[in-house]
Design a protein around this motif. Structure first.
Motif, PDB file in Angstrom:
ATOM      1  N   VAL A   1       0.871  -1.180   0.000  1.00 50.31           N
ATOM      2  CA  VAL A   1       0.000   0.000   0.000  1.00 50.31           C
ATOM      3  C   VAL A   1       0.903   1.223   0.000  1.00 50.31           C
ATOM      4  O   VAL A   1       1.741   1.356   0.891  1.00 50.31           O
ATOM      5  CB  VAL A   1      -0.912   0.009   1.239  1.00 50.31           C
ATOM      6  N   GLU A   2       0.768   2.083  -1.012  1.00 41.92           N
ATOM      7  CA  GLU A   2       1.667   3.232  -1.112  1.00 41.92           C
ATOM      8  C   GLU A   2       0.907   4.538  -1.205  1.00 41.92           C
ATOM      9  O   GLU A   2       0.110   4.730  -2.121  1.00 41.92           O
ATOM     10  CB  GLU A   2       2.570   3.077  -2.351  1.00 41.92           C
ATOM     11  N   HIS A   3       1.179   5.416  -0.257  1.00 49.13           N
ATOM     12  CA  HIS A   3       0.597   6.759  -0.238  1.00 49.13           C
ATOM     13  C   HIS A   3      -0.888   6.744  -0.565  1.00 49.13           C
ATOM     14  O   HIS A   3      -1.381   7.527  -1.384  1.00 49.13           O
ATOM     15  CB  HIS A   3       1.338   7.685  -1.219  1.00 49.13           C
ATOM     16  N   LEU A   4      -1.584   5.843   0.073  1.00 50.08           N
ATOM     17  CA  LEU A   4      -2.998   5.667  -0.230  1.00 50.08           C
ATOM     18  C   LEU A   4      -3.813   6.803   0.364  1.00 50.08           C
ATOM     19  O   LEU A   4      -3.625   7.206   1.507  1.00 50.08           O
ATOM     20  CB  LEU A   4      -3.487   4.333   0.357  1.00 50.08           C
ATOM     21  N   ASN A   5      -4.722   7.319  -0.455  1.00 48.68           N
ATOM     22  CA  ASN A   5      -5.645   8.345   0.016  1.00 48.68           C
ATOM     23  C   ASN A   5      -7.031   8.019  -0.508  1.00 48.68           C
ATOM     24  O   ASN A   5      -7.199   7.624  -1.657  1.00 48.68           O
ATOM     25  CB  ASN A   5      -5.205   9.726  -0.500  1.00 48.68           C
ATOM     26  N   LYS A   6      -8.023   8.135   0.403  1.00 50.89           N
ATOM     27  CA  LYS A   6      -9.405   7.958  -0.053  1.00 50.89           C
ATOM     28  C   LYS A   6     -10.240   9.090   0.499  1.00 50.89           C
ATOM     29  O   LYS A   6     -10.307   9.309   1.710  1.00 50.89           O
ATOM     30  CB  LYS A   6      -9.965   6.623   0.443  1.00 50.89           C
ATOM     31  N   THR A   7     -10.835   9.843  -0.402  1.00 46.49           N
ATOM     32  CA  THR A   7     -11.690  10.951   0.007  1.00 46.49           C
ATOM     33  C   THR A   7     -13.069  10.737  -0.581  1.00 46.49           C
ATOM     34  O   THR A   7     -13.203  10.543  -1.797  1.00 46.49           O
ATOM     35  CB  THR A   7     -11.102  12.282  -0.496  1.00 46.49           C
ATOM     36  N   PHE A   8     -14.075  10.708   0.297  1.00 51.35           N
ATOM     37  CA  PHE A   8     -15.449  10.615  -0.198  1.00 51.35           C
ATOM     38  C   PHE A   8     -15.966  12.017  -0.450  1.00 51.35           C
ATOM     39  O   PHE A   8     -15.914  12.858   0.448  1.00 51.35           O
ATOM     40  CB  PHE A   8     -16.344   9.906   0.821  1.00 51.35           C
TER      41      PHE A   8
ATOM     42  N   THR B   1     -12.890   0.843   4.914  1.00 53.95           N
ATOM     43  CA  THR B   1     -12.550   1.450   3.631  1.00 53.95           C
ATOM     44  C   THR B   1     -11.246   0.877   3.097  1.00 53.95           C
ATOM     45  O   THR B   1     -11.138   0.567   1.904  1.00 53.95           O
ATOM     46  CB  THR B   1     -12.436   2.973   3.792  1.00 53.95           C
ATOM     47  N   LEU B   2     -10.288   0.698   3.983  1.00 54.32           N
ATOM     48  CA  LEU B   2      -9.007   0.125   3.560  1.00 54.32           C
ATOM     49  C   LEU B   2      -9.213  -1.263   2.951  1.00 54.32           C
ATOM     50  O   LEU B   2      -8.733  -1.555   1.851  1.00 54.32           O
ATOM     51  CB  LEU B   2      -8.054   0.053   4.761  1.00 54.32           C
ATOM     52  N   LEU B   3      -9.962  -2.102   3.648  1.00 53.50           N
ATOM     53  CA  LEU B   3     -10.196  -3.453   3.115  1.00 53.50           C
ATOM     54  C   LEU B   3     -10.957  -3.393   1.802  1.00 53.50           C
ATOM     55  O   LEU B   3     -10.678  -4.163   0.885  1.00 53.50           O
ATOM     56  CB  LEU B   3     -10.968  -4.306   4.124  1.00 53.50           C
ATOM     57  N   ASN B   4     -11.920  -2.475   1.703  1.00 55.34           N
ATOM     58  CA  ASN B   4     -12.679  -2.371   0.456  1.00 55.34           C
ATOM     59  C   ASN B   4     -11.784  -1.981  -0.712  1.00 55.34           C
ATOM     60  O   ASN B   4     -11.970  -2.455  -1.828  1.00 55.34           O
ATOM     61  CB  ASN B   4     -13.814  -1.352   0.607  1.00 55.34           C
ATOM     62  N   ILE B   5     -10.812  -1.118  -0.441  1.00 59.89           N
ATOM     63  CA  ILE B   5      -9.914  -0.728  -1.531  1.00 59.89           C
ATOM     64  C   ILE B   5      -9.000  -1.888  -1.885  1.00 59.89           C
ATOM     65  O   ILE B   5      -8.796  -2.197  -3.067  1.00 59.89           O
ATOM     66  CB  ILE B   5      -9.099   0.519  -1.142  1.00 59.89           C
ATOM     67  N   VAL B   6      -8.496  -2.568  -0.874  1.00 61.16           N
ATOM     68  CA  VAL B   6      -7.617  -3.714  -1.155  1.00 61.16           C
ATOM     69  C   VAL B   6      -8.372  -4.763  -1.961  1.00 61.16           C
ATOM     70  O   VAL B   6      -7.837  -5.361  -2.893  1.00 61.16           O
ATOM     71  CB  VAL B   6      -7.084  -4.325   0.165  1.00 61.16           C
ATOM     72  N   SER B   7      -9.665  -4.967  -1.639  1.00 61.53           N
ATOM     73  CA  SER B   7     -10.410  -6.017  -2.336  1.00 61.53           C
ATOM     74  C   SER B   7     -10.943  -5.557  -3.683  1.00 61.53           C
ATOM     75  O   SER B   7     -11.498  -6.355  -4.428  1.00 61.53           O
ATOM     76  CB  SER B   7     -11.581  -6.474  -1.473  1.00 61.53           C
TER      77      SER B   7
ATOM     78  N   PRO C   1      -7.513 -18.521  -0.357  1.00 65.89           N
ATOM     79  CA  PRO C   1      -6.982 -17.237  -0.821  1.00 65.89           C
ATOM     80  C   PRO C   1      -5.499 -17.096  -0.492  1.00 65.89           C
ATOM     81  O   PRO C   1      -5.005 -17.706   0.447  1.00 65.89           O
ATOM     82  CB  PRO C   1      -7.796 -16.219  -0.021  1.00 65.89           C
ATOM     83  N   ASP C   2      -4.845 -16.283  -1.282  1.00 65.37           N
ATOM     84  CA  ASP C   2      -3.467 -15.926  -0.950  1.00 65.37           C
ATOM     85  C   ASP C   2      -3.475 -14.871   0.143  1.00 65.37           C
ATOM     86  O   ASP C   2      -2.609 -14.846   1.001  1.00 65.37           O
ATOM     87  CB  ASP C   2      -2.765 -15.386  -2.191  1.00 65.37           C
ATOM     88  N   LEU C   3      -4.476 -13.985   0.046  1.00 61.17           N
ATOM     89  CA  LEU C   3      -4.613 -12.942   1.054  1.00 61.17           C
ATOM     90  C   LEU C   3      -6.030 -12.998   1.610  1.00 61.17           C
ATOM     91  O   LEU C   3      -6.996 -12.989   0.858  1.00 61.17           O
ATOM     92  CB  LEU C   3      -4.364 -11.564   0.429  1.00 61.17           C
ATOM     93  N   LEU C   4      -6.121 -13.081   2.928  1.00 63.24           N
ATOM     94  CA  LEU C   4      -7.433 -13.160   3.556  1.00 63.24           C
ATOM     95  C   LEU C   4      -7.732 -11.856   4.273  1.00 63.24           C
ATOM     96  O   LEU C   4      -6.972 -11.429   5.144  1.00 63.24           O
ATOM     97  CB  LEU C   4      -7.445 -14.322   4.542  1.00 63.24           C
ATOM     98  N   LEU C   5      -8.827 -11.223   3.883  1.00 62.30           N
ATOM     99  CA  LEU C   5      -9.233  -9.975   4.526  1.00 62.30           C
ATOM    100  C   LEU C   5     -10.367 -10.280   5.501  1.00 62.30           C
ATOM    101  O   LEU C   5     -11.317 -10.982   5.143  1.00 62.30           O
ATOM    102  CB  LEU C   5      -9.745  -8.988   3.469  1.00 62.30           C
ATOM    103  N   MET C   6     -10.241  -9.762   6.719  1.00 62.55           N
ATOM    104  CA  MET C   6     -11.313  -9.998   7.692  1.00 62.55           C
ATOM    105  C   MET C   6     -11.662  -8.680   8.365  1.00 62.55           C
ATOM    106  O   MET C   6     -10.799  -8.011   8.913  1.00 62.55           O
ATOM    107  CB  MET C   6     -10.873 -11.028   8.733  1.00 62.55           C
ATOM    108  N   ASP C   7     -12.969  -8.347   8.317  1.00 62.22           N
ATOM    109  CA  ASP C   7     -13.407  -7.061   8.858  1.00 62.22           C
ATOM    110  C   ASP C   7     -14.244  -7.294  10.113  1.00 62.22           C
ATOM    111  O   ASP C   7     -15.431  -7.599  10.023  1.00 62.22           O
ATOM    112  CB  ASP C   7     -14.230  -6.318   7.803  1.00 62.22           C
ATOM    113  N   GLU C   8     -13.643  -7.132  11.241  1.00 64.68           N
ATOM    114  CA  GLU C   8     -14.316  -7.343  12.529  1.00 64.68           C
ATOM    115  C   GLU C   8     -15.251  -8.545  12.482  1.00 64.68           C
ATOM    116  O   GLU C   8     -16.434  -8.418  12.772  1.00 64.68           O
ATOM    117  CB  GLU C   8     -15.113  -6.091  12.924  1.00 64.68           C
ATOM    118  N   PRO C   9     -14.725  -9.703  12.147  1.00 63.02           N
ATOM    119  CA  PRO C   9     -15.623 -10.839  11.909  1.00 63.02           C
ATOM    120  C   PRO C   9     -16.328 -11.318  13.166  1.00 63.02           C
ATOM    121  O   PRO C   9     -17.352 -11.979  13.080  1.00 63.02           O
ATOM    122  CB  PRO C   9     -14.694 -11.921  11.372  1.00 63.02           C
ATOM    123  N   PHE C  10     -15.796 -10.981  14.351  1.00 60.75           N
ATOM    124  CA  PHE C  10     -16.392 -11.525  15.572  1.00 60.75           C
ATOM    125  C   PHE C  10     -17.140 -10.472  16.379  1.00 60.75           C
ATOM    126  O   PHE C  10     -17.617 -10.750  17.457  1.00 60.75           O
ATOM    127  CB  PHE C  10     -15.294 -12.142  16.461  1.00 60.75           C
TER     128      PHE C  10
END
Ligand SMILES: Nc1ncnc2c1ncn2[C@@H]1O[C@H](COP(=O)(O)OP(=O)(O)OP(=O)(O)O)[C@@H](O)[C@H]1O
Ligand SMILES: [Mg+2]
Lengths: 292, 256, 274
Positions: free
Chosen positions: B6-13, B51-57, B148-157
């Motif tokens: 992840v490089e210099h990532l910016n997300k503005t809504f 948001t970070l996970l959504n961008i990665v996915s 998966p090679d990369l597993l993303l988990m968003d507050e699964p518990f």
């Protein structure tokens, strides 16, 4: 989209584009589309009059301007004949619909015996009543009023039954246990639950009754809106026929949109969970139509 | 196992209404993870974790900067466990699994992973027939089943009761040790982050990276271990530090 | 957690006696209902109207039997049903794309909004008489009126279904790299289906009435034509027999085919079950 609101249009062309994309333009376009389709239809089928002819005719019927020997101001005269029949039919169907709805919804035995009869009545097409009353009573007001009321009242009754049954049973039992007086039970329990359904029933009665009164007049009357449409039809004057059809569509759409829908929306206010359903009723789609 | 860069990532809504401000969910975020690691991202609510996970996915696109996920140079396969189960309600559990799977032995694989989360006999049920915790477990099984090679988990518990969550956490540890995945795990529960991960990224409000801490403790870990408790205390301290810094920044903002 | 096994037990392992009891109660209800209907009718006929004004059920029953036995019923029934089917096909064919446009674009929603709203309150007679003028008594009349009546309902419901699509499920599908066609099949269509089905059921109930009316006004075959024919013969029993045959058929289709199909297709919505 959000850019569009924050950034001012840079060029007139962008402004025009935005105007074309606005909902208002879409609405206007839809009316233009209908007019063009109508015009094309009249070219394809020459029995079908073009919009200009029909609107010209309408103008005369409504304002009573003199034109080519056609009788003036027929509009008022025939609506004056139809509206009392319509009102009376609806009034009777409301009274009888409420009474039979309360009986069927309030008693298990009555429900077992009469519910299917009611659903059968809901399913019967109005034309049957128009024919039957004509055979029973001949031409005249009575046949039309009875057609209207017989067609509309089952819908009122079905809605009242639904409303009564929508009062949660444990709520009913609770008030029994606390010895709530029957006045208060009706006032605070039954009425709020039933009012919304009653309004829905009323609206259906009006829409269905309007169809029925027109049918009744088509077959067993010598005046009124339905009769007038038939008169021009039999005379092969389709211009007049279509004009009257527009009048009777316009009348009901106006009543429905201006009076009934807002009324119903108010009546359904209290039911938060069923707001969606209320809206769907409002849009003219409802299960009561199916009698299901 | 994959490498996530992840490089210099910016997300503005953008602002939705006239007059409201645009929201910066992620601000100049850079990090790299790879190999058999379990990386947790912690931070207060609204700091841009989902948001970070959504961008990665790939569900959302970055405003600036770049995200790349690779597996030996080729595109990596992703698994995603969402904050809520996100099952298709009109498909049975088994059909839900098959929906995301491809390749050979698919039904067998689906069954294996359902067994792993203890739902061997739920395959024919519709999601509505399962409890919330069971649905969430199906979501986890689904993510693992795509291998998966990369597993993303968003507050699964976070929606589960404490007992179920604890047992699932232990299962997750076991699976991760065994299956050798790269895991990016979002949580706001510091104890959970410490127990599970060998590296913790702390995000500050506004989506800045505040700290990047290694946790070098042997697996399997229990929430009650003393070392785990100490690491928790350390992490909490950093969190408070961040809180103070944010408050100070806000104070100067108000002053100016 | 603890409530789950209980809920499951009551769902899956319902004691058989309850099922049979419910079925028995259903049949008893039907018998009482139909019995009640016939009783009301017989009483009205005998006590109030007299057998000529309102023939008793037995008389209508024998006329119905005669209609069925002579093959008349099939003869007129088939064209009516076919027109209904064609009209409905037309409504779906146009209603779905229109609903799709309405559900996905604000512009098209505004474009079709007034038309669909007005269509809900137009009296059925309008379609019948207009079809008559435009198409005469050709076969096209009834088909088009069925199509015109049903289309708005189909379109509105499809649009509403699209509104209801849970975009988080679409995101999930994207995250797992599903293709567009697969998303359409597995997410969009199942979300829209219950709405579309409701629209179809609703418009079905309206459409066959309007179709009959159109046949009454202008057709040379079909159930509606027969009703008109009996009317012109002053035959009340004949008229009632025809209309009842058709109404009963339609109620059966509604109750047993459409309702059952809906139950089956949307069985995943467990909370809707009794
Ligand atoms: N689609 C969107 N449009 C506008 N703003 C958004 C959108 N999605 C998220 N945001 C904003 O971005 C910020 C980060 O949101 P995000 O969902 O990533 O938070 P989070 O860290 O996952 O919080 P939580 O722990 O509560 O899940 C929030 O301020 C949120 O309001
Ligand atoms: Mg989140």
């Amino acid at each position: 989209m959000s850019q569009a609101t924050t950034v001012a249009p840079a060029s007139p062309i962008a402004g025009v584009g935005r105007l074309l994309r606005s909902p208002l333009t879409a609405r206007i376009a839809s009316y233009l589309f209908l007019l063009v389709a109508w015009q094309l239809l009249s070219l394809y089928e020459d029995r079908f009059p073009p919009p200009a002819d029909v609107f010209g005719f309408l103008w005369i019927e409504v304002t009573g301007g003199s034109h080519g020997g056609i009788v003036r101001g027929e509009f008022l005269e025939h609506f004056a004949a139809t509206l009392p029949r319509f009102t009376l039919g609806i009034a009777i169907s409301m009274v009888l619909g409420i009474v039979s709805g309360v009986v069927i919804g309030g008693s298990k035995i009555a429900e077992a015996l009469l519910k299917d009869t009611l659903l059968m009545l809901v399913a019967l097409p109005a034309i049957i009543w128009a024919f039957l009353t004509q055979m029973w009573l001949g031409l005249g007001d009575t046949a039309v009023v009875i057609t209207t009321f017989l067609s509309a009242f089952p819908f009122v009754a079905v809605n009242v039954v639904q409303g009564i049954q929508a009062v949660p049973r444990d709520l009913r039992r609770m008030s029994g246990a606390f010895h709530v007086s029957s006045y208060r039970r009706v006032r605070h329990l039954l009425l709020p639950a039933v009012t919304g359904y009653l309004f829905a029933g009323f609206r259906f009665a009006v829409i269905i009754g309007w169809n029925a009164v027109l049918l009744g007049e088509w077959f067993s009357s010598s005046e009124g809106v339905g009769y007038q449409a038939r008169y021009w039809y039999d005379a092969n004057r389709y211009k007049g026929f279509v004009a009257w059809v527009i009048l009777f569509i316009g009348f009901i759409v106006l009543i429905d949109r201006v009076a009934l829908v807002p009324l119903q929306r108010r009546a359904f206010r209290w039911r938060d969970t069923q707001v969606k359903q209320a809206q769907r009723r409002v849009e003219g789609i409802d299960v009561a139509v199916t009698g299901a | 196992m994959a490498t996530l860069r992840v490089e210099h990532l910016n997300k503005t809504f953008p602002a939705i209404e006239r007059g409201s401000d645009a929201t910066t969910a992620i601000d100049d975020l850079s990090f790299e993870i790879g190999g058999h690691v379990f990386v947790s991202v912690v931070g207060p609510s609204g700091c841009g974790k989902s948001t970070l996970l959504n961008i990665v996915s790939g569900i959302e696109t970055a405003t600036h900067g770049s995200v790349s996920v690779s597996e030996d140079g080729s595109p990596a396969r992703l698994g995603y466990v969402f904050q809520e189960p996100r099952l298709l309600p009109w498909r049975t559990v088994m059909q839900n699994m098959l929906y995301v799977l491809e390749g050979e032995d698919v039904p067998d694989r689906a069954r294996d992973y359902l067994r792993m989360v203890g739902l061997d006999d739920a395959g024919g049920k519709f999601p509505a027939q399962l409890s919330g915790g069971m649905q969430q477990r199906v979501g986890i099984a689904r993510a693992f089943a795509v291998e998966p090679d990369l597993l993303l988990m968003d507050e699964p518990f976070s929606h589960l009761d404490a007992i179920t969550a604890r047992s699932l956490r232990e299962q997750l540890q076991g699976i991760w040790t065994e299956a050798k995945k790269t895991v990016l795990f979002v949580t706001h529960d510091i104890a959970e982050a410490v127990q599970l991960s060998n590296r913790v990224l702390i995000l500050a409000p506004g989506g800045r990276l505040f700290a990047d801490l290694p946790i070098e403790l042997p697996y399997p870990r229990k929430a009650s271990d003393t070392e785990v408790a100490m690491a928790q205390a350390e992490l909490l301290r950093r969190f408070e530090e961040m809180q103070e810094e944010t408050d100070a920044a806000r104070a100067t903002d108000v002053a100016s | 957690m603890s409530s789950v096994p209980v809920a499951r037990a009551s769902r899956g392992g319902r004691p058989p006696s309850l099922v049979t009891r419910r079925r028995v109660r259903g049949i008893a209800g039907l018998v009482i209902g139909v019995g009640g209907f016939l009783l009301v009718w017989t009483l009205l006929s005998a006590l109030i109207f007299g057998p000529f004004t309102l023939p008793p059920p037995s008389r209508i029953g024998s006329v119905m039997w005669e209609i069925v036995r002579s093959g008349q019923f099939i003869h007129h029934f088939v064209p009516t049903i076919l027109r209904l089917a064609y009209g409905f096909g037309l409504a779906l064919l146009i209603g779905f794309p229109v609903g799709y446009l309405m559900g996905t674009s604000r512009w098209w929603r505004a474009f079709f909004h007034d038309m669909t709203i007005v269509a809900g309150s137009i009296p059925g007679i309008t379609y019948a008489v207009l079809a008559l003028v435009v198409f005469g008594i050709k076969i096209l009349g009834p088909i088009l009126s069925v199509g015109l009546v049903s289309m708005p309902y189909v379109a509105i419901n499809v649009a509403e279904g699209l509104d209801s699509v849970d975009h988080r499920l679409v995101q999930m599908s994207d995250a797992y790299g599903r293709r567009r066609a697969s998303i359409v099949r597995n997410v969009l269509i199942p979300s829209v289906a219950p709405f579309a089905f409701a629209g179809v059921r609703l418009s079905f109930a309206l459409a066959w009435k309007v179709e009959q009316l159109t046949e009454v006004f202008g057709s040379s075959s079909g159930v509606g034509f027969q009703i008109r024919h009996e009317f012109e013969d002053f035959s009340i029993p004949g008229m009632l027999a025809w209309v009842l045959l058709f109404v009963i058929f339609m109620i059966l289709v509604e109750r047993f085919v459409l309702a059952k199909l809906e139950r089956y297709l949307f069985r995943w919505r467990l909370e809707d079950r009794p």
